[in-house]
Scaffold this motif. Structure first.
Motif, short mmCIF file in Angstrom:
data_model
loop_
_atom_site.label_atom_id
_atom_site.label_comp_id
_atom_site.label_asym_id
_atom_site.label_seq_id
_atom_site.Cartn_x
_atom_site.Cartn_y
_atom_site.Cartn_z
N LEU A 670 1.63 -1.57 1.22
CA LEU A 670 0.11 -1.94 0.75
C LEU A 670 -0.53 -1.83 1.94
N SER A 671 0.11 -2.10 3.14
CA SER A 671 -0.93 -2.05 4.35
C SER A 671 -0.87 -0.76 5.14
N GLY A 672 -0.08 0.39 4.39
CA GLY A 672 0.21 1.41 4.90
C GLY A 672 0.84 1.82 6.21
N HIS A 673 1.68 0.80 6.76
CA HIS A 673 2.42 0.96 7.81
C HIS A 673 3.81 0.45 7.59
N LEU A 674 4.82 1.15 7.80
CA LEU A 674 6.18 0.95 7.44
C LEU A 674 6.86 0.25 8.62
N PRO A 675 7.76 -0.72 8.37
CA PRO A 675 8.28 -1.49 9.46
C PRO A 675 9.56 -0.87 10.24
N TRP A 676 9.30 0.44 10.63
CA TRP A 676 9.92 1.05 11.52
C TRP A 676 9.40 2.26 12.21
N PRO A 677 9.62 2.77 13.21
CA PRO A 677 8.81 3.84 14.09
C PRO A 677 8.93 5.11 13.52
N SER A 678 8.11 6.04 13.35
CA SER A 678 7.97 7.19 12.45
C SER A 678 9.03 8.20 12.91
N GLU A 679 9.66 8.10 13.93
CA GLU A 679 10.75 8.93 14.47
C GLU A 679 12.15 8.36 14.13
N THR A 680 12.17 7.25 13.64
CA THR A 680 13.40 6.40 13.33
C THR A 680 13.76 6.45 12.07
N THR A 681 15.06 6.82 11.59
CA THR A 681 15.62 6.89 10.35
C THR A 681 15.82 5.46 9.82
N PRO A 682 15.32 5.04 8.84
CA PRO A 682 15.38 3.44 8.42
C PRO A 682 16.99 3.43 7.85
N SER A 683 17.36 2.30 7.91
CA SER A 683 18.73 2.00 7.35
C SER A 683 18.91 2.05 5.93
N ASN A 684 20.11 2.02 5.32
CA ASN A 684 20.29 2.27 3.85
C ASN A 684 19.45 1.08 3.15
N GLN A 686 16.78 -0.40 3.99
CA GLN A 686 15.32 -0.30 4.09
C GLN A 686 15.08 1.18 2.97
N CYS A 687 15.83 1.95 3.03
CA CYS A 687 15.61 3.18 1.98
C CYS A 687 15.96 2.79 0.70
N ALA A 688 16.70 1.93 0.57
CA ALA A 688 17.01 1.56 -0.88
C ALA A 688 15.85 0.69 -1.31
N SER A 689 15.53 -0.28 -0.37
CA SER A 689 13.97 -1.11 -0.86
C SER A 689 13.03 -0.24 -1.28
N LEU A 690 12.85 0.53 -0.20
CA LEU A 690 11.65 1.45 -0.76
C LEU A 690 11.66 2.28 -1.82
N MET A 691 12.77 2.95 -2.07
CA MET A 691 12.98 3.64 -3.32
C MET A 691 12.90 2.94 -4.56
N TYR A 692 13.33 1.55 -4.47
CA TYR A 692 13.29 0.55 -5.46
C TYR A 692 11.96 0.50 -5.95
N LEU A 693 10.97 0.15 -4.82
CA LEU A 693 9.60 -0.05 -5.12
C LEU A 693 8.82 1.06 -5.50
N LEU A 694 9.07 2.42 -5.24
CA LEU A 694 8.60 3.42 -5.54
C LEU A 694 8.78 3.56 -6.93
N LEU A 695 9.88 3.52 -7.48
CA LEU A 695 10.10 3.86 -8.62
C LEU A 695 10.08 2.89 -9.86
N THR A 696 9.69 1.75 -9.47
CA THR A 696 9.38 0.63 -10.39
C THR A 696 8.11 0.25 -10.50
N ALA A 697 7.16 0.87 -9.45
CA ALA A 697 5.91 0.61 -9.15
C ALA A 697 4.93 1.32 -10.31
N GLU A 698 3.74 0.91 -10.49
CA GLU A 698 2.71 1.48 -11.29
C GLU A 698 2.59 2.98 -10.57
N GLU A 699 2.19 4.00 -11.49
CA GLU A 699 1.78 5.12 -10.90
C GLU A 699 0.52 5.02 -10.08
N GLY A 700 0.59 5.62 -8.62
CA GLY A 700 -0.32 5.61 -7.55
C GLY A 700 -0.59 4.22 -7.06
#
Length: 911
Positions: A670-684, A686-700
């Protein structure tokens, strides 16, 4: 619960008699007939001859059997359907009862059963209710041999309307019989899915494609199921319709039949024969000809034996392929070409489907997705899929289902606040469950906490369904829940959705009490009579069976200290029970225990145990700590990289009311900033949390670039469920190769894909990648509008591939090839696509492509030959002179040319 009905009937001499319906259930306050598992409504026999008592059984094999047909449509009893002849039926009156009549529609794919003819008034005066038995001379209508009494056609047509025009939703205490057209909400049916057989649990299919009903596919009306789409010339004989349980397959069939009977559609059809695979299971050992089978199943259509079926236009509707127990051997079955030849039912079916038998007949087959491969693809002319309700249709359904507009708005608003529930309402039957619970709770002042999880919703649904007069329960009712739970669990372990008498006995259910079970639990457990008076039982929906199975496991732990998930039943701690359940769910490749484990975990919450108090008064109350279970699930999320399994684990955490893993990610998005550096690969995690949110969120809701987490081809493969559920797939500079293009091309061919914009910029996919991607772009199901391929190391070969794509009528409207050295030779090849009348491209960007004036001449010639589509052309950062720009500028000023924007000078941003 079903009330005893004693409508006035006519005996063989035309006198009125009182004939009671079999299986009378005394004490049932309100008639109820809805089944939700798309299934299990049963047709009750109506005795027309003599004065049979309630206990007298009539053998179906008797040629003079007074019992009307009990053919079902997916486990629903549909009676023989009328013979349609040409003529004017516009003035026919449809009798409408003055009091609620038990409906025969079920929702969960959904069993249609014959309606009792329960009408007030003098039936002698009702010409549409029955044939006039005193007519001195029958009128015959000649439609080829033989001659058929017209009165019989008007009477059968009237009966068909009465049979299908009602829909009952709600509980026995609050439900009302509604006219079908008052409650019917259009379902989203699309063409496609050939060869796609999904064996996953249907909840997985729903949640990993939660916005599939928002796709811009061409919708097909159920009444047009046999009509080719525009541009299709091949006649359609066999249609296979797929849909998960409760999605509305049988309701669509009902709509088809009702519109036909009302003269609204398909009036070129003379016969419709609805057949249920469930009933055909019971006669597979007998050899019958097709004519004998129809005579046996549609006994009230006594003239069938005289009809020459091959001379009429006939529709066979086979409902519930997933319930058929025979293998349907298409390769070794004996060829049958005559309707008089007796063979096994399996052989009859395979020959009908292959077209050896009655090649002129139309066939409509419905099935759940996992059983679609029982029929060879070459035997099917069209595959359609019922995708349920989209967001608009969900709102429309609640407005029709809940008469109070304010309550309907509150229900929709509440569901939207819980995305997991809102996504599940994609299935009409789960809309019904949610509407039933929320309407009750919003109208009762002290109804408790409004459900926010799936477990809470089902607990309240079970409570409502178990209510008897004045809401009082007995120990017998509680014991009934225990036994039903045991049955649900044992049959879930075996993978059975349909049960027989011997299955009930194993769980301590006396077969003589089965009618009491189905009477008390009218919307939960169904009993029905099928051929030869055999009984078949089922839960009204798979999710109800999974919920009761979880109740059984939970109660076994709290009361007896047993872990029935283990062979030794040892269970010292709650964590041990949950750990075994989570492991079993993860081990299931198809996810068949996903929903069960969610329910089991949710039942351990203290708030849910309190809600269960009204049902399970004698259950042992235990303080249950779920923190250890939450830690174990989070550990499994970190170890697991299968997205569908991770998604279910997050749903499990949600049932435990643990949102800690996604809270930080949600705030960051919501703030536009993810809690890891742009060049750092997030943990599993973190990835899973992010994908869960994207998939269950309202469009847009979240504006997020997937390239923040996707860094390899392997990541693409694991996040495909998320990618196809997003309208914008921003995959620029992700270090992916042509390998990922093959996966993405496959996604574009799937009707469930919502991708409209695809950005692959900065990835070295090369010409090979474009070729793999083109297989999806050329597919008629592809709905991609914008494709960005800047700086992808492409050559003139890609231009030839893309020209071919445009010539096929691709959905592409905007294409960006900037930063690729395609040069003039590439543009020359590409203009072959621009010249095609099938090309729909509106915007073309070719910045920095090594072009000269020669490319301008090619582009100008192409636009002169086909001036009606391209509106924007961008050519900056190329070596262009005035001589090259002049013909394009002239076209831009030509009122007959669509080109309005032309850029040839450097832009601030051309990527």
């Amino acid at each position: 619960m079903e009330a005893s009905v004693s409508p006035k009937r006519l005996n063989s001499s035309g006198d009125k008699t009182n004939s009671h319906v079999n299986q009378e259930r005394p004490g049932s306050p309100v008639p109820s007939c809805v089944s939700m598992k798309s299934d299990r409504s049963m047709g009750l026999p109506i005795h027309l001859k003599g004065g049979l008592n309630n206990n007298q059984e009539v053998p179906l094999d008797s040629p003079d059997s007074p019992v009307s047909s009990m053919v079902s449509m997916k486990s629903e009893r549909s009676k023989g359907l009328p013979i349609h002849f040409q003529g004017d039926f516009k003035n026919e009156k449809i009798p409408r009862p003055d009091s609620p009549v038990p409906s025969c529609v079920s929702m969960k794919s959904d069993r249609l059963m014959g309606l009792p003819t329960h009408l007030k008034g003098d039936s002698d005066k009702d010409e549409d209710f029955q044939m006039k038995t005193t007519s001195p001379e029958p009128t015959y209508y000649a439609y080829g041999p033989p001659m058929i009494p017209l009165e019989a056609v008007e009477a059968t047509k009237s009966h068909l309307r009465r049979k299908f025009q009602y829909l009952l939703e709600g509980t026995a205490t609050q439900g009302q019989t509604r006219l079908f057209n008052e409650i019917y909400t259009d379902l989203y049916i699309t063409e496609g899915g050939e060869g796609e057989v999904n064996k996953e649990h249907e909840v997985r299919q729903i949640e990993t494609a939660s916005r599939r009903a928002e796709a811009e596919d061409i919708a097909i009306k159920c009444t047009d199921i046999f009509k080719p789409l525009p541009g299709q010339s091949k006649p359609l004989r066999t249609v296979l319709t797929k849909g998960v349980a409760g999605i509305g397959k049988t309701v669509s069939v009902q709509k088809f039949i009702l519109d036909w009977a009302d003269g609204k559609a398909n009036q070129d059809v003379q016969f419709i024969f609805p057949l249920a695979f469930r009933e055909l299971n019971l006669i597979k050992e007998k050899n019958l000809s097709l004519l004998q089978l129809l005579q046996h199943l549609f006994r009230e259509q006594k003239d069938i034996q005289f009809f020459r079926i091959e001379e009429h236009k006939v529709v066979f509707i086979f409902d519930g392929l997933d319930e058929y127990r025979s293998p349907l051997d298409f390769h070794n079955s004996k060829p049958v070409t005559k309707v008089e030849d007796p063979v096994s039912v399996d052989t009859l079916l395979t020959n009908l489907i292959k077209g050896n038998l009655l090649p002129s007949a139309l066939l409509w087959i419905t099935t759940r997705p996992g059983a679609a491969d029982k029929i060879p693809f070459e035997c099917v002319d069209r595959v359609t899929e019922i995708q349920g309700f989209n967001d608009f249709e969900k709102k429309e359904y609640f407005r029709k289902r809940i008469s109070d507009e304010n309550l309907a708005k509150r229900a929709i608003s509440h569901l939207k606040s819980s995305r997991s529930l809102y996504i599940m309402c994609h299935i009409p039957v789960l809309c019904w469950i949610s509407a039933t619970v929320l309407e009750r709770m919003f109208t009762e002042a002290s109804s408790g906490e409004i459900p926010k999880s799936l477990t809470q919703m089902y607990i309240h649904f079970l409570i409502i369904q178990m209510e008897i007069r004045e809401g009082k329960y007995t120990d017998t009712d509680e014991e009934m829940i225990f036994r039903l739970g045991k049955l649900a669990f044992q049959q879930l372990e075996k993978g059975n959705l349909i049960f027989y008498e011997e299955d009930l006995r194993e769980c301590g259910i006396d077969i003589t009490e089965a009618s009491v079970y189905s009477g008390v639990c009218t919307q939960i457990f169904r009993e029905e009579s099928v051929l030869y008076q055999r009984k078949v039982f089922s839960f009204v929906h798979l999710s109800i069976q999974e919920f009761l199975a979880a109740v059984h496991v939970h109660v076994s732990f709290t009361i007896k200290g047993k872990n029935v998930l283990r062979s030794d039943h040892t269970c010292p701690l709650l964590h041990d029970l949950h750990k075994v359940g989570v492991d079993l769910a993860l081990e299931s490749e198809d996810g068949h225990l996903d929903l069960f484990i969610r329910f089991l975990l949710g039942l351990s919450l203290e708030s849910n145990q309190k809600n269960l108090d009204s049902l399970l008064k004698n259950a042992k109350k235990t303080s249950l700590d779920t923190q250890e279970t939450s830690r174990y699930i989070k550990q499994k999320i970190e170890e697991c990289w299968t997205f569908t399994k991770m998604l279910n684990l997050f749903h499990c955490l949600n049932e435990l009311n643990d949102t800690s893993m996604v809270k930080d990610i949600q705030e960051a998005l919501l703030s536009g900033h993810l809690p890891w550096p742009s060049e750092t690969t997030p943990s599993n995690c973190q990835c899973a949390s992010l994908m869960y949110l994207l998939l269950t969120a309202e469009e847009g809701k979240y504006d997020f670039h997937l390239n923040r987490i996707i860094k390899t081809d392997e990541c693409i493969e694991k996040t495909i469920p998320v990618i196809k559920a997003l309208s914008q797939a921003r995959l620029g500079w992700c270090r992916i190769t042509s390998r990922s293009c093959e996966q993405l091309g496959l996604v574009l061919t799937q009707s469930s894909s919502l991708i409209r914009e695809l950005d692959l910029s900065g990835n070295k996919i090369q010409d090979c990648g474009v070729e793999k991607l083109s297989r999806g772009l050329e597919n008629p199901k592809c709905k991609l509008k914008q494709l960005k391929l800047t700086n992808c190391s492409l050559t003139e070969r890609s231009c030839a591939i893309l020209a071919s794509v445009l010539s096929t009528g691709s959905s592409l409207r905007e294409l960006n090839l900037s930063g690729n050295r395609i040069q003039d030779a590439g543009v020359k090849l590409f203009t072959d696509g621009l010249k095609s009348t099938c090309c729909k491209l509106k915007v073309l960007r070719l910045h920095n492509c090594g072009l000269t004036d020669e490319s301008c001449f090619y582009l100008a010639a192409a636009l002169r030959s086909n001036p009606s589509h391209l509106r924007e052309l961008h050519l900056s950062v190329n070596t262009l002179g005035e001589s090259g720009e002049e013909p394009l500028e002239a076209l831009r000023k030509d009122p007959h040319c669509s080109l309005k924007i032309l850029t040839t000078k450097p832009q601030k941003s051309w990527c």
